[in-house]
Motif scaffolding. Structure first.
Motif, PDB file in Angstrom:
ATOM      1  N   ALA A   1      15.017  -3.018   7.226  1.00 42.41           N
ATOM      2  CA  ALA A   1      13.728  -3.004   6.529  1.00 42.41           C
ATOM      3  C   ALA A   1      12.562  -2.915   7.510  1.00 42.41           C
ATOM      4  N   ALA A   2      12.763  -3.440   8.722  1.00 41.38           N
ATOM      5  CA  ALA A   2      11.667  -3.458   9.699  1.00 41.38           C
ATOM      6  C   ALA A   2      11.256  -2.063  10.150  1.00 41.38           C
ATOM      7  N   VAL A   3      12.132  -1.066   9.990  1.00 42.28           N
ATOM      8  CA  VAL A   3      11.781   0.287  10.438  1.00 42.28           C
ATOM      9  C   VAL A   3      11.060   1.084   9.358  1.00 42.28           C
ATOM     10  N   VAL A   4      11.074   0.597   8.117  1.00 41.05           N
ATOM     11  CA  VAL A   4      10.459   1.357   7.022  1.00 41.05           C
ATOM     12  C   VAL A   4       8.986   1.650   7.286  1.00 41.05           C
ATOM     13  N   PRO A   5       8.172   0.675   7.727  1.00 44.37           N
ATOM     14  CA  PRO A   5       6.758   0.996   7.992  1.00 44.37           C
ATOM     15  C   PRO A   5       6.576   2.096   9.038  1.00 44.37           C
ATOM     16  N   PHE A   6       7.478   2.164  10.018  1.00 38.88           N
ATOM     17  CA  PHE A   6       7.377   3.200  11.045  1.00 38.88           C
ATOM     18  C   PHE A   6       7.659   4.584  10.445  1.00 38.88           C
ATOM     19  N   TYR A   7       8.625   4.646   9.549  1.00 37.44           N
ATOM     20  CA  TYR A   7       8.915   5.917   8.900  1.00 37.44           C
ATOM     21  C   TYR A   7       7.746   6.366   8.018  1.00 37.44           C
ATOM     22  N   VAL A   8       7.133   5.423   7.320  1.00 35.92           N
ATOM     23  CA  VAL A   8       5.981   5.759   6.483  1.00 35.92           C
ATOM     24  C   VAL A   8       4.822   6.239   7.349  1.00 35.92           C
ATOM     25  N   LEU A   9       4.548   5.526   8.440  1.00 34.77           N
ATOM     26  CA  LEU A   9       3.462   5.917   9.339  1.00 34.77           C
ATOM     27  C   LEU A   9       3.729   7.289   9.936  1.00 34.77           C
TER      28      LEU A   9
ATOM     29  N   LEU B   1       8.259  25.213  16.696  1.00 33.48           N
ATOM     30  CA  LEU B   1       8.799  24.600  17.908  1.00 33.48           C
ATOM     31  C   LEU B   1       7.810  23.608  18.513  1.00 33.48           C
ATOM     32  N   GLY B   2       6.538  23.959  18.507  1.00 38.65           N
ATOM     33  CA  GLY B   2       5.532  23.080  19.093  1.00 38.65           C
ATOM     34  C   GLY B   2       5.401  21.770  18.353  1.00 38.65           C
ATOM     35  N   VAL B   3       5.353  21.840  17.014  1.00 36.66           N
ATOM     36  CA  VAL B   3       5.172  20.609  16.249  1.00 36.66           C
ATOM     37  C   VAL B   3       6.397  19.708  16.361  1.00 36.66           C
ATOM     38  N   ASN B   4       7.589  20.308  16.472  1.00 34.18           N
ATOM     39  CA  ASN B   4       8.814  19.501  16.494  1.00 34.18           C
ATOM     40  C   ASN B   4       9.222  19.009  17.879  1.00 34.18           C
ATOM     41  N   PHE B   5       8.876  19.758  18.922  1.00 34.55           N
ATOM     42  CA  PHE B   5       9.377  19.394  20.246  1.00 34.55           C
ATOM     43  C   PHE B   5       8.279  19.052  21.250  1.00 34.55           C
ATOM     44  N   VAL B   6       7.034  19.105  20.809  1.00 34.93           N
ATOM     45  CA  VAL B   6       5.922  18.616  21.630  1.00 34.93           C
ATOM     46  C   VAL B   6       5.203  17.485  20.911  1.00 34.93           C
ATOM     47  N   VAL B   7       4.741  17.767  19.688  1.00 30.11           N
ATOM     48  CA  VAL B   7       3.967  16.772  18.952  1.00 30.11           C
ATOM     49  C   VAL B   7       4.833  15.595  18.523  1.00 30.11           C
ATOM     50  N   VAL B   8       5.986  15.868  17.921  1.00 30.38           N
ATOM     51  CA  VAL B   8       6.827  14.773  17.420  1.00 30.38           C
ATOM     52  C   VAL B   8       7.238  13.807  18.535  1.00 30.38           C
ATOM     53  N   PRO B   9       7.739  14.277  19.694  1.00 30.50           N
ATOM     54  CA  PRO B   9       8.067  13.307  20.751  1.00 30.50           C
ATOM     55  C   PRO B   9       6.875  12.465  21.190  1.00 30.50           C
ATOM     56  N   LEU B  10       5.673  13.046  21.176  1.00 27.80           N
ATOM     57  CA  LEU B  10       4.485  12.263  21.535  1.00 27.80           C
ATOM     58  C   LEU B  10       4.199  11.190  20.493  1.00 27.80           C
ATOM     59  N   VAL B  11       4.358  11.529  19.222  1.00 29.49           N
ATOM     60  CA  VAL B  11       4.158  10.537  18.158  1.00 29.49           C
ATOM     61  C   VAL B  11       5.217   9.439  18.251  1.00 29.49           C
ATOM     62  N   VAL B  12       6.461   9.821  18.473  1.00 26.03           N
ATOM     63  CA  VAL B  12       7.539   8.830  18.604  1.00 26.03           C
ATOM     64  C   VAL B  12       7.291   7.934  19.817  1.00 26.03           C
ATOM     65  N   ALA B  13       6.793   8.514  20.910  1.00 21.90           N
ATOM     66  CA  ALA B  13       6.492   7.717  22.103  1.00 21.90           C
ATOM     67  C   ALA B  13       5.426   6.667  21.802  1.00 21.90           C
ATOM     68  N   ALA B  14       4.461   7.009  20.951  1.00 19.07           N
ATOM     69  CA  ALA B  14       3.430   6.045  20.588  1.00 19.07           C
ATOM     70  C   ALA B  14       3.986   4.929  19.707  1.00 19.07           C
ATOM     71  N   LEU B  15       4.970   5.241  18.875  1.00 16.51           N
ATOM     72  CA  LEU B  15       5.562   4.244  17.981  1.00 16.51           C
ATOM     73  C   LEU B  15       6.614   3.381  18.686  1.00 16.51           C
ATOM     74  N   TYR B  16       7.286   3.940  19.671  1.00 22.19           N
ATOM     75  CA  TYR B  16       8.480   3.328  20.248  1.00 22.19           C
ATOM     76  C   TYR B  16       8.277   1.894  20.751  1.00 22.19           C
ATOM     77  N   PRO B  17       7.202   1.572  21.468  1.00 25.03           N
ATOM     78  CA  PRO B  17       7.065   0.197  21.964  1.00 25.03           C
ATOM     79  C   PRO B  17       6.984  -0.849  20.863  1.00 25.03           C
ATOM     80  N   PHE B  18       6.657  -0.452  19.656  1.00 24.84           N
ATOM     81  CA  PHE B  18       6.474  -1.399  18.563  1.00 24.84           C
ATOM     82  C   PHE B  18       7.707  -1.516  17.666  1.00 24.84           C
ATOM     83  N   LEU B  19       8.753  -0.743  17.957  1.00 32.50           N
ATOM     84  CA  LEU B  19       9.977  -0.808  17.169  1.00 32.50           C
ATOM     85  C   LEU B  19      10.698  -2.143  17.401  1.00 32.50           C
ATOM     86  N   PRO B  20      11.569  -2.565  16.460  1.00 34.35           N
ATOM     87  CA  PRO B  20      12.398  -3.753  16.701  1.00 34.35           C
ATOM     88  C   PRO B  20      13.156  -3.627  18.015  1.00 34.35           C
ATOM     89  N   ALA B  21      13.387  -4.746  18.671  1.00 30.39           N
ATOM     90  CA  ALA B  21      13.968  -4.725  20.012  1.00 30.39           C
ATOM     91  C   ALA B  21      15.449  -4.356  20.018  1.00 30.39           C
TER      92      ALA B  21
END
Length: 329
Positions: free
Chosen positions: A235-243, A79-99
């Motif tokens: 294709a622009a989201v592929v690097p985000f999935y890899v990261l 639960l911790g890795v999926n609902f605490v850590v993952v949202p934090l990682v997604v929050a770090a990636l989100y500003p750089f996603l395609p608009a």
């Protein structure tokens, strides 16, 4: 089970990864050469996925699921890795996603929801505890149902969050978790009573790899025709999935170390944090309004990246989490 059937099942199990990659390639070819068949393939996704989950649940007796759920440290780690850590990682990636809002919504739908199906297969290949993952599957699905709308609201605001209805998730939970789990337990009870039930249970167990391949094929074949002129956005989201896969390997290990899990449990946590619920959230993405239709393709793109990433995970996670000692020691 006949010796020939056992030989075939063993051959498929030893070659799971190439079989899955072949299914992805075949699905892409079908979707490209016969785009008109896409809607037909879409209608087969849930039945084939439900059959796969039935066979998956059949592998672990009901009593084992109850015992595994009493493992509080593993449950806390999942639960911790999926609902605490993952949202934090997604929050770090989100500003750089395609608009594009549809692309962002697709990324959020898939990355915020933990996998409840083939993660068990890949984790097992790497020596992870498949039984523990099976036990927490209903918990993870219920938790993501409760958490997804608030998380979308947090990331995107109320306008787009309101477009995600609860209905498709409830339908997915009933058809893809409750029904297969109940049928699996009924089959186990039948097998315990006599030879006929054991034969059916054994035969069903041999279909795991073909069903997984079928799911991947129909999902990709159904979505390739939707790419159209949006190939660049997708294709622009592929690097985000890899990261994401790279970051979550180390983040999952850190959570497992914090909770002092043994190696099989720790590997299962790493896989749970890295693999996402693309196949089960796809019906939710397909239910979005037409202007957001590309979100479904973005979800499927994550599946393509993830399956290739799982090939690397199966080889690398045992090195990241060695089997000779618990992480906390």
């Amino acid at each position: 089970m006949s010796p020939r059937t056992q030989d075939l099942a063993g051959w498929l199990e030893r070659r799971q990864v190439p079989v899955y990659l072949g299914a992805l390639a075949a699905g892409a070819l079908l979707g490209w050469t016969a785009p008109g068949a896409g809607p037909g393939f879409e209608h087969t996704i849930n039945p084939v996925l439900g059959a796969l989950l039935y066979v998956t649940f059949l592998q672990v007796p009901a009593a084992e699921l109850v015992r595994a759920l009493r493992d509080g440290r593993f449950l806390a780690a999942a639960l911790g890795v999926n609902f605490v850590v993952v949202p934090l990682v997604v929050a770090a990636l989100y500003p750089f996603l395609p608009a594009d809002q549809a692309v962002r919504l697709g990324v959020l739908l898939v990355l915020l929801c933990p996998c409840v199906d083939y993660v068990i297969v890949f984790s097992g290949l790497a020596g992870g505890s498949s039984r523990r993952l099976l036990a927490v599957t209903p918990v993870l699905l219920l938790a993501q149902m409760a958490a997804l709308a608030p998380l979308l609201l947090l990331f995107m605001g109320p306008g787009l969050a309101d477009t995600v209805a609860v209905g498709p998730f409830l339908e997915a939970f009933g058809f893809l978790i409750v029904l297969p789990l109940a049928l699996a337990w009924d089959t186990q009870a039948w097998a315990a009573r006599g030879a006929a039930g054991r034969r059916v249970s054994d035969a069903a167990a041999t279909t795991m790899v073909p069903l997984m391949a079928a799911v991947l094929l129909v999902v990709v074949a159904s979505q390739v025709p939707r790419v159209g002129g949006r190939l660049g956005d997708v294709a622009a989201v592929v690097p985000f999935y890899v990261l994401f896969l790279v970051v979550m390997a180390f983040a999952g290990r850190a959570v497992a170390r914090l909770l002092r899990l043994d190696a099989p449990a720790a590997r299962a946590v790493v896989f749970s944090g890295a693999t996402r619920n693309s196949l089960v959230v796809l019906p939710l993405a397909l239910a979005l309004p037409g202007e957001l239709a590309v979100a479904a393709v973005v979800v499927v793109t994550q599946t393509l990246v993830e399956v290739v990433g799982m090939v690397a995970y199966v080889r690398l996670v045992p090195r990241l989490v060695p089997a000779d000692r618990a992480l906390g020691n």
